[in-house]
Design an enzyme around this catalytic site. Structure first.
Site, PDB file in Angstrom:
ATOM      1  N   LYS A  59       0.872  -1.178   0.000  1.00 54.88           N
ATOM      2  CA  LYS A  59       0.000   0.000   0.000  1.00 54.88           C
ATOM      3  C   LYS A  59       0.904   1.222   0.000  1.00 54.88           C
ATOM      4  O   LYS A  59       2.058   1.147   0.442  1.00 54.88           O
ATOM      5  CB  LYS A  59      -0.886   0.011   1.257  1.00 54.88           C
ATOM      6  CG  LYS A  59      -2.131   0.846   1.139  1.00 54.88           C
ATOM      7  CD  LYS A  59      -3.262   0.108   0.446  1.00 54.88           C
ATOM      8  CE  LYS A  59      -4.445   1.039   0.211  1.00 54.88           C
ATOM      9  NZ  LYS A  59      -5.600   0.315  -0.323  1.00 54.88           N
ATOM     10  N   GLY A  67      -5.462   2.567  -7.349  1.00 57.07           N
ATOM     11  CA  GLY A  67      -6.088   3.702  -6.657  1.00 57.07           C
ATOM     12  C   GLY A  67      -6.618   3.321  -5.281  1.00 57.07           C
ATOM     13  O   GLY A  67      -6.637   2.154  -4.898  1.00 57.07           O
ATOM     14  N   ASP A  68      -7.002   4.337  -4.542  1.00 58.32           N
ATOM     15  CA  ASP A  68      -7.673   4.167  -3.245  1.00 58.32           C
ATOM     16  C   ASP A  68      -8.291   5.536  -2.957  1.00 58.32           C
ATOM     17  O   ASP A  68      -8.525   6.325  -3.899  1.00 58.32           O
ATOM     18  CB  ASP A  68      -6.662   3.745  -2.162  1.00 58.32           C
ATOM     19  CG  ASP A  68      -7.327   3.315  -0.853  1.00 58.32           C
ATOM     20  OD1 ASP A  68      -7.921   2.228  -0.808  1.00 58.32           O
ATOM     21  OD2 ASP A  68      -7.301   4.083   0.144  1.00 58.32           O
ATOM     22  N   SER A 106      -8.037  -5.507 -10.835  1.00 56.21           N
ATOM     23  CA  SER A 106      -6.704  -4.939 -11.091  1.00 56.21           C
ATOM     24  C   SER A 106      -5.774  -6.025 -11.628  1.00 56.21           C
ATOM     25  O   SER A 106      -4.970  -5.797 -12.534  1.00 56.21           O
ATOM     26  CB  SER A 106      -6.104  -4.377  -9.799  1.00 56.21           C
ATOM     27  OG  SER A 106      -6.540  -3.055  -9.605  1.00 56.21           O
TER      28      SER A 106
HETATM   29  P1  NDP Z   1     -12.980   7.716  -2.435  1.00 56.44           P
HETATM   30  O1  NDP Z   1     -11.906   8.696  -2.205  1.00 56.44           O
HETATM   31  O2  NDP Z   1     -13.526   7.549  -3.797  1.00 56.44           O
HETATM   32  O3  NDP Z   1     -14.192   7.956  -1.428  1.00 56.44           O
HETATM   33  C1  NDP Z   1     -14.042   7.936  -0.050  1.00 56.44           C
HETATM   34  C2  NDP Z   1     -15.342   8.316   0.609  1.00 56.44           C
HETATM   35  O4  NDP Z   1     -15.196   8.216   2.020  1.00 56.44           O
HETATM   36  C3  NDP Z   1     -15.762   9.753   0.341  1.00 56.44           C
HETATM   37  O5  NDP Z   1     -17.160   9.811   0.372  1.00 56.44           O
HETATM   38  C4  NDP Z   1     -15.159  10.511   1.508  1.00 56.44           C
HETATM   39  O6  NDP Z   1     -15.815  11.722   1.797  1.00 56.44           O
HETATM   40  C5  NDP Z   1     -15.363   9.515   2.628  1.00 56.44           C
HETATM   41  N1  NDP Z   1     -14.321   9.659   3.650  1.00 56.44           N
HETATM   42  C6  NDP Z   1     -12.982   9.663   3.470  1.00 56.44           C
HETATM   43  N2  NDP Z   1     -12.337   9.834   4.632  1.00 56.44           N
HETATM   44  C7  NDP Z   1     -13.300   9.937   5.549  1.00 56.44           C
HETATM   45  C8  NDP Z   1     -13.283  10.131   6.942  1.00 56.44           C
HETATM   46  N3  NDP Z   1     -12.128  10.236   7.630  1.00 56.44           N
HETATM   47  N4  NDP Z   1     -14.482  10.187   7.575  1.00 56.44           N
HETATM   48  C9  NDP Z   1     -15.643  10.050   6.884  1.00 56.44           C
HETATM   49  N5  NDP Z   1     -15.719   9.876   5.575  1.00 56.44           N
HETATM   50  C10 NDP Z   1     -14.573   9.819   4.917  1.00 56.44           C
HETATM   51  O7  NDP Z   1     -12.403   6.310  -1.895  1.00 56.44           O
HETATM   52  P2  NDP Z   1     -12.863   4.848  -2.236  1.00 56.44           P
HETATM   53  O8  NDP Z   1     -14.328   4.803  -2.433  1.00 56.44           O
HETATM   54  O9  NDP Z   1     -11.976   4.341  -3.291  1.00 56.44           O
HETATM   55  O10 NDP Z   1     -12.469   4.074  -0.900  1.00 56.44           O
HETATM   56  C11 NDP Z   1     -13.390   3.914   0.190  1.00 56.44           C
HETATM   57  C12 NDP Z   1     -12.918   2.772   1.072  1.00 56.44           C
HETATM   58  O11 NDP Z   1     -12.841   1.557   0.289  1.00 56.44           O
HETATM   59  C13 NDP Z   1     -11.524   2.936   1.680  1.00 56.44           C
HETATM   60  O12 NDP Z   1     -11.495   2.273   2.925  1.00 56.44           O
HETATM   61  C14 NDP Z   1     -10.631   2.171   0.694  1.00 56.44           C
HETATM   62  O13 NDP Z   1      -9.416   1.754   1.284  1.00 56.44           O
HETATM   63  C15 NDP Z   1     -11.535   0.991   0.384  1.00 56.44           C
HETATM   64  N6  NDP Z   1     -11.240   0.278  -0.857  1.00 56.44           N
HETATM   65  C16 NDP Z   1     -11.210   0.918  -2.061  1.00 56.44           C
HETATM   66  C17 NDP Z   1     -10.981   0.210  -3.212  1.00 56.44           C
HETATM   67  C18 NDP Z   1     -11.062   0.826  -4.562  1.00 56.44           C
HETATM   68  O14 NDP Z   1     -11.040   0.086  -5.551  1.00 56.44           O
HETATM   69  N7  NDP Z   1     -11.183   2.133  -4.693  1.00 56.44           N
HETATM   70  C19 NDP Z   1     -10.651  -1.235  -3.174  1.00 56.44           C
HETATM   71  C20 NDP Z   1     -10.801  -1.839  -1.858  1.00 56.44           C
HETATM   72  C21 NDP Z   1     -11.050  -1.079  -0.757  1.00 56.44           C
HETATM   73  P3  NDP Z   1     -15.419  13.124   1.054  1.00 56.44           P
HETATM   74  O15 NDP Z   1     -16.147  13.077  -0.265  1.00 56.44           O
HETATM   75  O16 NDP Z   1     -15.899  14.173   1.978  1.00 56.44           O
HETATM   76  O17 NDP Z   1     -13.933  13.100   0.903  1.00 56.44           O
END
Ligand code: NDP
Length: 451
Positions: free
Chosen positions: A125, A164-165, A384
């Site tokens: 990561k 991405g993440d 991926s």
């Molecule tokens: P994005 O950046 O696309 O979205 C994240 C979302 O979570 C946004 O709505 C954001 O709000 C909110 N958020 C972020 N930080 C916080 C916080 N501290 N408190 C409350 N809300 C928060 O990320 P992803 O959708 O890609 O990722 C979401 C989760 O899924 C993470 O845990 C990631 O590690 C996991 N994940 C993602 C994968 C992927 O393919 N993208 C694969 C596997 C797991 P705001 O819009 O205000 O920033």
């Protein structure tokens, strides 16, 4: 006791304020306690000790210029945790909360998630404490280029393939890939989640969210002979994972009534209007969800600061199934209590470790089906890997082929962890099932490769 000894020594060597890494290790080792004694090789080859120690932590300085030519400096990281099963693989996160502690937790979890897919990928990561919010496109591009200038010596299609993440979508991956190509003159699959125009896989953007729902569908069908059709579901987050979880749930006929971001949450009893959420949130737009209620009469916005103390507004809403898809530790003990009280039958994690340990314990005790993110959100990393395969063979698979493979892979993950849980006498404990099944595959590879 071996687990206690390792945790005590990790606690000593981890002078970090963030304890998510210890939380993740503790959960995994607790699951493994009963099986480590069943095979003397685990102790002989110090498998647990080696498994909780990253292969390397790479940290670098990222210097970039904003639109006013002001210099900014951020920390960049890549944690290559374990490559016993294949090249390091795992996302990059750009968020102010990023630190070695958070990334160690995510990289450690990634080893197990990747193992559960059955595919040849190791765990890693990376990311930065850079905050993309409020930055112009040019600033994001300059940051990504500066980040890649430091990262490129450590990655490669057969070495380490970031994706991405949070804060890193196809746009950022495109800028990162462009810079990698300029420096190395290599057009290889060094990053996944690329735009389709230059080597990205169809369905990668949808993969994590769709996979979460495919997993939930299978689990509900097998365990409860239930479907998602016509059921009320709650989802947190409004990013990539949340949006595609909502999309697939809606396609299957579920009524999704919530979503949220870091500032607040939406309750819409008539069902979330996904096109509006996309308009506010996709393609780097970080508009507040507060705007949703201005457009949709009858919907309700709750500011995060107004949430019930230590509770999350999304989890107060009665539902059949809950899908935490935002970030770590966002579903607390109090939230779990509320879900149980309201008759929720399953919690399927879309985010990484969104449910706190005491909340998981309560949900499991109360018979709520609980799936850990390392199992239910593994669809993202799986696609991926499909992207890596397509890049290596210079092929392009169509949407339906990727979708079918993803659906099948998520069913297999469910089956693998359910069977493992049964085999080890912890039926329906999908946390233990996932940890044990994933561990056995990694441990075998670590033993076979020697020290
Ligand atoms: P994005 O950046 O696309 O979205 C994240 C979302 O979570 C946004 O709505 C954001 O709000 C909110 N958020 C972020 N930080 C916080 C916080 N501290 N408190 C409350 N809300 C928060 O990320 P992803 O959708 O890609 O990722 C979401 C989760 O899924 C993470 O845990 C990631 O590690 C996991 N994940 C993602 C994968 C992927 O393919 N993208 C694969 C596997 C797991 P705001 O819009 O205000 O920033």
């Amino acid at each position: 006791m071996v687990v206690e000894k390792i945790l005590a020594s990790l606690e000593k060597s981890n002078c970090v304020t963030d304890n998510t890494f210890l939380q993740a290790v503790s959960e995994v080792l607790t699951s493994l306690e009963p099986i480590v004694k069943t095979d003397s090789r685990y102790e002989q080859f110090a498998i647990l000790e080696r498994l909780v120690t990253p292969d390397r932590i790479i940290q670098f300085k990222v210097q970039w210029l904003d639109d006013n030519n002001q210099v900014h400096i951020n920390n960049g990281y890549r944690i290559q945790f374990n490559n016993s099963l294949g090249p390091y693989k795992g996302g990059l996160r750009f968020h102010p909360s990023v630190s070695t502690g958070v990334l160690k937790f995510l990289a450690f979890e990634q080893i197990f998630k990747n193992s559960l897919t059955g595919l040849p990928i190791g765990g890693a990561k990376g990311g930065s404490d850079f905050d993309p919010k409020g930055k112009s496109d040019y600033e994001i591009m300059r940051f990504c280029r500066a980040f890649m200038r430091e990262l490129y010596p450590y990655i490669g299609a057969r070495v380490d393939v970031p994706a991405g993440d949070i804060g890193v979508g196809a746009k950022e991956i495109g800028y990162l890939f462009g810079e990698y190509k300029r420096i190395t003159h290599n057009y290889d699959g060094v990053l996944s989640g690329k735009p389709y125009a230059f080597g990205g896989s169809l369905m990668r953007p949808q993969a994590t969210g769709y996979g979460v729902v495919y997993f939930a569908r299978e689990m509900l069908a097998q365990e409860l002979q239930e479907s998602l059709e016509g059921k009320i579901c709650t989802v947190s987050g409004a990013g990539n994972v949340a949006i595609h979880t909502i999309e697939k749930l809606q396609q299957l006929g579920a009524l999704v009534v919530t979503c949220s971001d870091s500032e607040g949450s939406i309750y819409d009893p008539r069902g979330i209007d996904l096109s509006l959420v996309r308009e506010l949130k996709e393609e780097g737009r970080h508009l507040s969800l507060e705007k949703y209620v201005e457009r949709i009469p009858g919907s309700l916005y709750t500011k995060k600061s107004d949430y019930p103390q230590n509770g999350h507004a999304v989890w107060q809403v009665p539902c059949f199934a809950a899908f935490p898809c935002a970030t770590q530790n966002e579903l607390s003990f109090l939230d779990a209590q509320k879900l149980v009280e309201n008759g929720c039958v399953s919690v399927v994690e879309g985010a990484n470790m969104p449910t706190t340990p005491d909340a998981i314990e309560l949900l499991q005790r109360e018979g709520v089906l609980f799936s850990p993110g390392k199992a239910s959100n593994a669809g993202g990393v799986a696609v991926s890997e499909f992207e890596m395969s397509q890049n290596a063979s210079m092929e392009k698979w169509d949407f339906d082929k990727v979708d079918r493979k993803l659906d099948e892979l998520m069913r297999q993950i469910y089956k693998r962890i359910a069977l493992t849980a049964k085999e080890y006498g912890v039926e329906r404990n999908f946390v233990d099932g996932a940890n044990i099944a994933a561990f056995k595959r990694v441990a075998e590879a670590m033993i076979l490769e020697g020290v």
